[in-house]
Design an enzyme around this catalytic site. Structure first.
Site, PDB file in Angstrom:
ATOM      1  N   ASN A   1     -30.129  10.503   8.220  1.00  0.00           N
ATOM      2  CA  ASN A   1     -30.962  10.283   7.042  1.00  0.00           C
ATOM      3  C   ASN A   1     -31.607  11.616   6.650  1.00  0.00           C
ATOM      4  O   ASN A   1     -32.515  12.081   7.322  1.00  0.00           O
ATOM      5  CB  ASN A   1     -32.026   9.224   7.372  1.00  0.00           C
TER       6      ASN A   1
ATOM      7  N   HIS B   1     -28.918   5.258  -0.694  1.00  0.00           N
ATOM      8  CA  HIS B   1     -29.646   6.094   0.262  1.00  0.00           C
ATOM      9  C   HIS B   1     -29.063   5.843   1.652  1.00  0.00           C
ATOM     10  O   HIS B   1     -28.781   4.699   2.027  1.00  0.00           O
ATOM     11  CB  HIS B   1     -31.128   5.727   0.219  1.00  0.00           C
TER      12      HIS B   1
ATOM     13  N   CYS C   1     -37.778   9.511   0.400  1.00  0.00           N
ATOM     14  CA  CYS C   1     -36.314   9.343   0.295  1.00  0.00           C
ATOM     15  C   CYS C   1     -35.849   8.932  -1.105  1.00  0.00           C
ATOM     16  O   CYS C   1     -34.676   9.064  -1.426  1.00  0.00           O
ATOM     17  CB  CYS C   1     -35.829   8.338   1.323  1.00  0.00           C
TER      18      CYS C   1
HETATM   19  C1  LIG Z   1     -35.127   2.039  13.888  1.00  0.00           C
HETATM   20  C2  LIG Z   1     -33.970   1.073  13.995  1.00  0.00           C
HETATM   21  C3  LIG Z   1     -32.665   1.805  14.134  1.00  0.00           C
HETATM   22  C4  LIG Z   1     -34.157   0.214  15.238  1.00  0.00           C
HETATM   23  O1  LIG Z   1     -33.090  -0.705  15.326  1.00  0.00           O
HETATM   24  P1  LIG Z   1     -33.407  -2.238  15.565  1.00  0.00           P
HETATM   25  O2  LIG Z   1     -32.114  -2.911  15.656  1.00  0.00           O
HETATM   26  O3  LIG Z   1     -34.353  -2.683  14.491  1.00  0.00           O
HETATM   27  O4  LIG Z   1     -34.079  -2.203  16.953  1.00  0.00           O
HETATM   28  P2  LIG Z   1     -35.464  -2.835  17.380  1.00  0.00           P
HETATM   29  O5  LIG Z   1     -36.600  -1.990  16.895  1.00  0.00           O
HETATM   30  O6  LIG Z   1     -35.457  -4.287  17.025  1.00  0.00           O
HETATM   31  O7  LIG Z   1     -35.360  -2.678  18.931  1.00  0.00           O
HETATM   32  C5  LIG Z   1     -34.359  -3.362  19.695  1.00  0.00           C
HETATM   33  C6  LIG Z   1     -34.424  -2.867  21.120  1.00  0.00           C
HETATM   34  O8  LIG Z   1     -33.843  -1.555  21.165  1.00  0.00           O
HETATM   35  C7  LIG Z   1     -34.769  -0.656  21.748  1.00  0.00           C
HETATM   36  N1  LIG Z   1     -34.578   0.664  21.146  1.00  0.00           N
HETATM   37  C8  LIG Z   1     -35.245   1.201  20.080  1.00  0.00           C
HETATM   38  N2  LIG Z   1     -34.778   2.430  19.822  1.00  0.00           N
HETATM   39  C9  LIG Z   1     -33.810   2.661  20.733  1.00  0.00           C
HETATM   40  C10 LIG Z   1     -32.954   3.752  20.972  1.00  0.00           C
HETATM   41  N3  LIG Z   1     -32.993   4.879  20.224  1.00  0.00           N
HETATM   42  N4  LIG Z   1     -32.054   3.661  21.975  1.00  0.00           N
HETATM   43  C11 LIG Z   1     -31.975   2.556  22.748  1.00  0.00           C
HETATM   44  N5  LIG Z   1     -32.771   1.478  22.558  1.00  0.00           N
HETATM   45  C12 LIG Z   1     -33.673   1.535  21.564  1.00  0.00           C
HETATM   46  C13 LIG Z   1     -36.129  -1.247  21.485  1.00  0.00           C
HETATM   47  O9  LIG Z   1     -37.080  -0.779  22.412  1.00  0.00           O
HETATM   48  C14 LIG Z   1     -35.842  -2.717  21.633  1.00  0.00           C
HETATM   49  O10 LIG Z   1     -35.821  -3.043  22.994  1.00  0.00           O
HETATM   50  P3  LIG Z   1     -36.437  -4.449  23.510  1.00  0.00           P
HETATM   51  O11 LIG Z   1     -35.601  -5.501  22.841  1.00  0.00           O
HETATM   52  O12 LIG Z   1     -36.239  -4.364  24.979  1.00  0.00           O
HETATM   53  O13 LIG Z   1     -37.855  -4.454  23.062  1.00  0.00           O
HETATM   54  C15 LIG Z   1     -33.920   0.116  12.760  1.00  0.00           C
HETATM   55  O14 LIG Z   1     -35.022  -0.761  12.785  1.00  0.00           O
HETATM   56  C16 LIG Z   1     -33.940   0.847  11.449  1.00  0.00           C
HETATM   57  O15 LIG Z   1     -33.048   1.628  11.141  1.00  0.00           O
HETATM   58  N6  LIG Z   1     -34.962   0.560  10.602  1.00  0.00           N
HETATM   59  C17 LIG Z   1     -35.056   1.196   9.311  1.00  0.00           C
HETATM   60  C18 LIG Z   1     -35.665   2.561   9.461  1.00  0.00           C
HETATM   61  C19 LIG Z   1     -35.405   3.425   8.277  1.00  0.00           C
HETATM   62  O16 LIG Z   1     -34.483   3.254   7.543  1.00  0.00           O
HETATM   63  N7  LIG Z   1     -36.295   4.416   8.079  1.00  0.00           N
HETATM   64  C20 LIG Z   1     -36.163   5.373   7.062  1.00  0.00           C
HETATM   65  C21 LIG Z   1     -36.612   4.832   5.766  1.00  0.00           C
HETATM   66  S1  LIG Z   1     -36.269   5.941   4.452  1.00  0.00           S
END
Ligand SMILES: CC(C)(COP(=O)(O)OP(=O)(O)OC[C@H]1O[C@@H](n2cnc3c(N)ncnc32)[C@H](O)[C@@H]1OP(=O)(O)O)[C@@H](O)C(=O)NCCC(=O)NCCS
Length: 361
Positions: free
Chosen positions: A318, A288, A146
């Site tokens: 993204n 980004h 990215c």
């Molecule tokens: C992936 C991302 C959206 C997840 O959001 P988050 O707020 O961190 O969520 P978490 O991983 O803490 O999960 C929270 C809960 O939501 C759930 N969950 C995860 N994905 C889900 C989805 N698509 N829909 C519904 N629930 C979801 C999880 O299972 C978790 O449930 P639990 O509390 O019962 O265990 C976030 O971490 C993120 O954007 N990270 C950066 C990733 C990124 O930028 N990658 C590219 C880099 S270039």
């Protein structure tokens, strides 16, 4: 004749801090044109939710919008030649050349930033060269995930500063949907396809409108936070590995989130410091587009209000190396980013790579 003195910085490996050197320079580099292109097919959050249901997974539009800021993304049909990575890149390049008032034969060099190339061999830059007819150019790919577009522009700048090239076409384009594991609800909601391009050209060192500063970094110890295990020479895709989706993206979302906020903030502050520009003096911030919450946290830490932040992830998700050039192009074409304004760009990605750049349009 030497006309000016410029400050040139490169990151020192031993500390991650910049070694500041003052080098006498004749030239500077300027972004003179931008362009973008997207595949036709829109995939809304509801479409993603329906697709995940087939694998027994639940998600919904509200959750995706609240946690990421994304409403929809574009998905390429790679059976269709015009939607290949190189074809999207070529469309973006043609628009950037048009804006710059340049022809394909004016290009000395093509830098194609991507982590989803058309083929392992040859480079996507060469496929694109054929499509746009840039006969005089030489081309290569850069894989910085990215952060690829910023790495690409900074690389172009170095060739321009050295006098090697005058006109460089930099592309940031991806068909990352190819690497999405639809049985993983944390990654399948994030990524989309698209292409952005910029024409970077040589100007005199004292020019007001130019790339003012940049800062690049990478931390290979964090490689496994976001990676595709199989499909490279290290791990062949066998039927067993295919069944385990080892050829698709694996991500530790929560960890990436934290590292992203920290690194984006650090890169931005370092490049602003190098440019001697306080954040309050910036006209625009083009970060980004990974997650709106990451963007808000970084803008807040740097001290930039959200009304100066360009966001397009709501419509495209993204798109990896394409996020910055597509957001930049949109804001230039709709008149938000105007000539003479100062812009900060900032990215992070798999590697873990990161980089920021300050330029005056
Ligand atoms: C992936 C991302 C959206 C997840 O959001 P988050 O707020 O961190 O969520 P978490 O991983 O803490 O999960 C929270 C809960 O939501 C759930 N969950 C995860 N994905 C889900 C989805 N698509 N829909 C519904 N629930 C979801 C999880 O299972 C978790 O449930 P639990 O509390 O019962 O265990 C976030 O971490 C993120 O954007 N990270 C950066 C990733 C990124 O930028 N990658 C590219 C880099 S270039």
């Amino acid at each position: 004749m030497t006309t000016a003195i410029g400050a040139f910085c490169s990151p020192g490996r031993e500390t991650g801090h910049q070694r500041r050197q003052t080098i006498v320079m004749k030239f500077a580099a300027k972004i003179v044109g931008t362009g973008s292109a997207f595949p036709e097919r829109r995939m809304t959050n509801d479409d993603v939710a329906r697709k995940l249901t087939k694998f027994g997974l639940e998600t919904n539009d509200e959750w995706i919008r609240e946690r990421t800021g994304i409403s929809e993304r574009r998905i390429s049909d790679v059976e269709n030649e015009p939607e290949l990575n190189s074809s999207l890149g070529a469309r973006a390049a043609q628009k950037a050349l048009e804006m710059a008032g340049r022809k394909p034969e004016d290009i000395d060099q093509i830098i194609f930033a991507t982590c989803s190339p058309d083929t392992p061999l040859p480079s996507t830059a060469c496929w694109l060269q054929q499509k746009i007819g840039a006969h005089r150019a030489w081309g290569m790919d850069i894989n910085a995930a990215c952060s690829g577009f910023i790495y690409g522009v900074v690389t172009a700048e170095q060739f321009i500063l050295s006098g090697h090239s005058k006109t460089v076409l930099v592309i940031g384009a991806e068909v990352l949907s190819h690497f999405i594991n639809w049985q993983d609800r944390t990654t399948s909601i994030l990524f989309g396809d698209g292409a952005g391009a910029a024409v970077v050209e040589q100007v005199a060192a004292g020019s007001r409108q130019r790339i003012l500063a940049s800062y690049l970094s990478s931390d290979g110890t964090l490689s496994k936070l976001l990676f595709v295990p199989a499909g490279g020479s290290a791990l062949e895709v066998t039927p067993e590995r295919y069944a385990q989706n080892l050829h698709k993206i694996r991500m530790s979302g929560r960890e990436i989130f934290k590292v992203a906020v920290r690194t984006l903030t650090e890169c931005a502050l370092r490049s602003l410091e190098q440019a001697h520009i306080p954040a309050v003096k910036l006209d625009w911030f083009v970060p980004h587009q990974a997650n709106l919450r990451i963007i808000e946290a970084v803008a807040n830490r740097i001290g930039i209000s959200m009304d100066k932040v360009i966001v397009n992830l709501d419509r495209y998700g993204n798109t990896s190396a394409a996020t910055i050039p597509t957001a930049l192009d949109e804001a230039i074409r709709d008149g938000r980013i105007r000539e003479g304004q100062t812009v900060l760009t900032d990215a992070f990605g798999s590697g873990l790579t990161a980089g920021a750049m300050v330029f005056r349009r």
